[in-house]
Write an enzyme that holds these catalytic residues in place. Structure first.
Site, PDB file in Angstrom:
ATOM      1  N   HIS A 254       3.012 -40.645  40.084  1.00  0.00           N
ATOM      2  CA  HIS A 254       2.201 -40.767  41.302  1.00  0.00           C
ATOM      3  C   HIS A 254       2.587 -39.754  42.376  1.00  0.00           C
ATOM      4  O   HIS A 254       2.169 -39.906  43.522  1.00  0.00           O
ATOM      5  CB  HIS A 254       2.355 -42.168  41.901  1.00  0.00           C
TER       6      HIS A 254
ATOM      7  N   GLU B 293     -12.291 -42.102  37.744  1.00  0.00           N
ATOM      8  CA  GLU B 293     -12.317 -40.782  38.389  1.00  0.00           C
ATOM      9  C   GLU B 293     -13.186 -39.785  37.628  1.00  0.00           C
ATOM     10  O   GLU B 293     -13.914 -38.995  38.229  1.00  0.00           O
ATOM     11  CB  GLU B 293     -10.897 -40.233  38.542  1.00  0.00           C
TER      12      GLU B 293
END
Lengths: 358, 367
Positions: free
Chosen positions: A163, A94
């Protein structure tokens, strides 16, 4: 020195951006009623595909967006239509691909960066917070950053604490970025199309739990402007202010309350930055009571900001202290029941409204 | 001798033709000019900093001039360039006027970022300089991104041409994950970015053998990603150019990344506030004895391209240019208070902030 033969970026702030679409007022937008029923994920796909057909500068990159057809099938079929140069599978990097896309945006391309989850955006925190929103300022207006970061935000269903991040309160703190957070397929499409055309970095919040939600999405093209809330339900007892997935919790709670004879407003903010404070004030002047329902944690949350602005702007119109209902102030639990209790769920909203009225 | 223009522009790029492999007399004299300009500029920068006319963090480029000048000499004028925070040298070598660079550090509206960026954030759109970035290694994924963009223009938009992106990094940036991710992306996607490691031996105050593993074999890392690499003696620009020009041309031609281990040395501390306890004066003096500007000057004298009188007159001209830049920066206006709220958004809609009303900025002086 030759003049820069860069792609026309429209980013120079001294001129208006001619690429921005023409926005219609809410009552001129195509009807939300109809039988062209599509899923939230399809609405997102339609938005991206329509803009990519119009503008070759737009491309999509992220983990599993191409050959896998999207981890959540949002980009299904897009590789076939647009090819691998515009629908780009990335490694799980990322920081690397977000930074890369920001540079591409500085040259005038229009990247859409898909984070499989906003929870994974933290490893890209430096580029998305330190570069994208500050580039125009740091360069004295020379380089803008027309980029969209989008992905799943909030509890996805027993994914536990790493998450399940709601990043809106953390990220909305930063000047230079915009933040959109739709609650339904119709708005998702219209807001994402606007985001892709906006010359500023847009943080676009979706929810794994809403991707399968279905609604009518009109065939004709439309754009939903930023900073314009929608009154999803009109009442007189309390104004519920919310954004993203909890708007649906509010609508559910409103049904329950209606059965008890309590009619509440549900105001869907649609974007957090800009924040349509005028629409909130307008409804507070009617109901004189406001509850902000927010899926981020309470401390320094979006609810904190909304309530501060309400107090600053229409304090005298309030009959009681403005209230907030946030996610419980703990890490996200795994167990199904605990996760449900943790969220600002419809039962908690109903209880909060009853408390306000008693 | 040929007088270099006041606004430094690489003569190799003046007519947008690719630079030849064998440098002309004019090119070499221009390098001497640019390197001395950077040296003189940095001397005045330090002076102004000590007089508190420049604030914040300020990193001096002296000693490393051959790197910025020698590598930019291998580029075309529309090749994107991005660097870290020790960026004054790159800005000047790329063609930014000394005045815009100095005024930026003085926090004046005539600065390249209208006084909003400062020493670490030199941006110059007309010269394809994309910053000046303050976070160690943040610029390395961006380097891949500029290469990606040029390739995208070429392959998808059909408007571009074969370019290379230059991305500078200090040896401290070797240790950041971002650089490893960037190298992986660059090689995986055939991105024509050349990472130029300005290896001055120190990550702030930490010597290279104390901050990075296998520091004697840095090219091995690039090889690990399938990126071709080269190590350059950075104190001899003529040698550097002869090695780098074909290397850069090959990266451009093949549209592949490259890694340059450019061995250099900084004469000053990491930043203006560095007492330099981590190295000896003898070490610094050893490098000063091999100064790259003195070397080039002596080489050019040997070739008969410049004589003592010519060198003196060049130095004088540069001194005046930089003094003029300092004077202009001193006399320029500070930003109006209203500038605080400009250039935050390109599309400043209402309600973006509970307290600020954003507006479009005034035109940047470089554009």
């Amino acid at each position: 020195m030759t003049t820069m033969p860069m792609i026309e970026t429209d980013i120079h702030p001294a001129v208006d951006n001619p690429a921005l679409p023409v926005f219609l007022s809410e009552d001129q937008l195509p009807s939300r009623e109809g039988d062209r029923i599509v899923q939230f994920r399809e609405a997102l796909r339609e938005a991206m595909s329509e803009e990519m057909r119009k503008d070759k500068r737009v491309f999509l990159l992220g983990e599993e967006v191409a050959q896998y057809n999207g981890a959540y099938k949002i980009s299904q079929g897009m590789l076939d239509e647009f090819g691998p140069k515009r629908i780009i599978d990335t490694p799980i990097s990322e920081n690397g691909f977000a930074g890369m896309a920001i540079a591409a945006a500085m040259t005038g391309l229009r990247p859409i960066v898909e984070f499989m989850s906003w929870s994974f955006s933290f490893v890209a925190a430096d580029p998305i917070l330190n570069n994208a929103p500050k580039m125009l300022y740091m360069s004295g207006g020379q380089f803008g950053c027309p980029i969209v970061f989008r992905g799943n935000d909030g509890a996805g269903g027993q994914l536990a604490s790493t998450h399940s991040w709601c990043v809106e309160a953390l990220y909305a703190n930063v000047p230079g970025l915009k933040m959109a957070i739709p609650s339904n397929p119709y708005d998702a499409k219209g807001l994402l199309k606007t985001a892709i055309n906006d010359p500023d970095p847009v943080f676009f919040m979706e929810s794994e739990r809403m991707l399968g939600d279905k609604a009518h999405v009109p065939e004709e093209e439309y754009y939903i402007p930023f900073g314009r809330a929608r009154l999803a339900r009109e009442g007189d007892a309390v104004t519920l202010v919310s954004f993203g997935r909890p708007v649906n919790f509010c609508l559910e709670a409103a049904e329950t309350l209606a059965a008890e004879g309590i009619e509440v407003d549900v105001l869907d903010m649609r974007t957090i930055r800009p924040l349509d404070i005028e629409s909130i004030i307008e409804r507070v002047k009617v109901t004189n009571k406001v509850l902000v329902v927010d899926q981020s944690w309470p401390f320094a949350s979006i609810a904190s900001e909304v309530i501060t602005q309400i107090c600053e702007r229409c304090f005298d119109w309030l009959d009681m202290a403005p209230a907030r209902l946030n996610t419980e102030d703990v890490p996200t639990p795994y167990a199904k029941g605990l996760e449900y209790d943790y969220l600002p769920n419809p039962e908690r909203i109903v209880d909060a409204v009853r408390d306000m009225l008693n | 001798m040929t007088q270099a223009p006041a606004t430094s522009t690489n003569p190799a790029k003046a007519d947008s033709q690719p630079a030849p492999t064998k440098p002309s007399k004019e090119m070499m004299l221009k390098w001497l000019y640019d390197m001395q300009l950077i040296r003189e500029f940095e001397n005045r920068t330090q002076q102004a900093y000590q007089q508190a006319k420049i604030g914040g963090f300020c990193h001096i480029y002296s000693g490393q001039e051959a790197c910025a000048v020698g590598t930019i000499a291998c580029t075309n004028d529309d090749d994107p360039v991005v660097t870290a925070y020790r960026d004054h040298g790159h800005a000047l070598a790329r063609g930014m006027s000394a005045e815009a660079c100095m005024a930026e550090m003085f926090g004046k509206v005539t600065g390249c970022a209208k006084g909003k960026g400062g020493s670490m954030h030199m941006f110059d759109k007309p010269n394809w300089l994309f910053g000046g970035h303050g976070i160690v290694s943040a610029q390395t994924p961006m380097g891949a991104g500029f290469a990606f963009a040029s390739k995208y223009e070429l392959e998808v938009l059909g408007t571009g041409k074969k370019k290379i992106a230059l991305c500078y990094l200090g040896d401290g940036a070797l240790d950041q994950g971002a650089f490893h991710e960037a190298q992986n992306l660059a090689s995986l996607w055939d991105l024509p970015v050349i990472y130029i490691l300005e290896n001055n031996g120190y990550s702030m105050g930490t010597a290279i053998n104390r901050h990075t593993a296998n520091s004697e074999n840095l090219e091995d890392r690039a090889k690990g990603y399938g990126i071709k690499s080269i190590t350059i003696d950075g104190l001899d620009i003529l040698h550097a150019y002869s090695e780098l020009k074909p290397f850069f041309d090959d990266c451009r031609d093949k549209q592949r990344p490259g890694f340059v281990n450019f061995k250099t040395y900084r004469y000053q501390g990491h930043s203006m506030s560095d007492p330099q306890k981590y190295r000896t004066k003898d070490e610094v003096d050893q490098f000063k004895d091999q100064d790259s500007i003195a070397k080039l000057c002596s080489d050019l004298m040997g070739m008969g391209h410049i004589d003592e009188a010519g060198w003196k007159s060049m130095q004088k001209e540069i001194r005046n240019t930089v003094l003029d830049a300092v004077e202009a920066a001193e006399n320029a206006a500070v930003p109006e208070p209203g500038e605080l709220y400009t250039d935050v958004y390109a599309n400043p809609e209402k309600n973006l902030s509970p307290t600020a009303t954003y507006t479009h900025g005034t035109k940047n002086p470089l554009m």
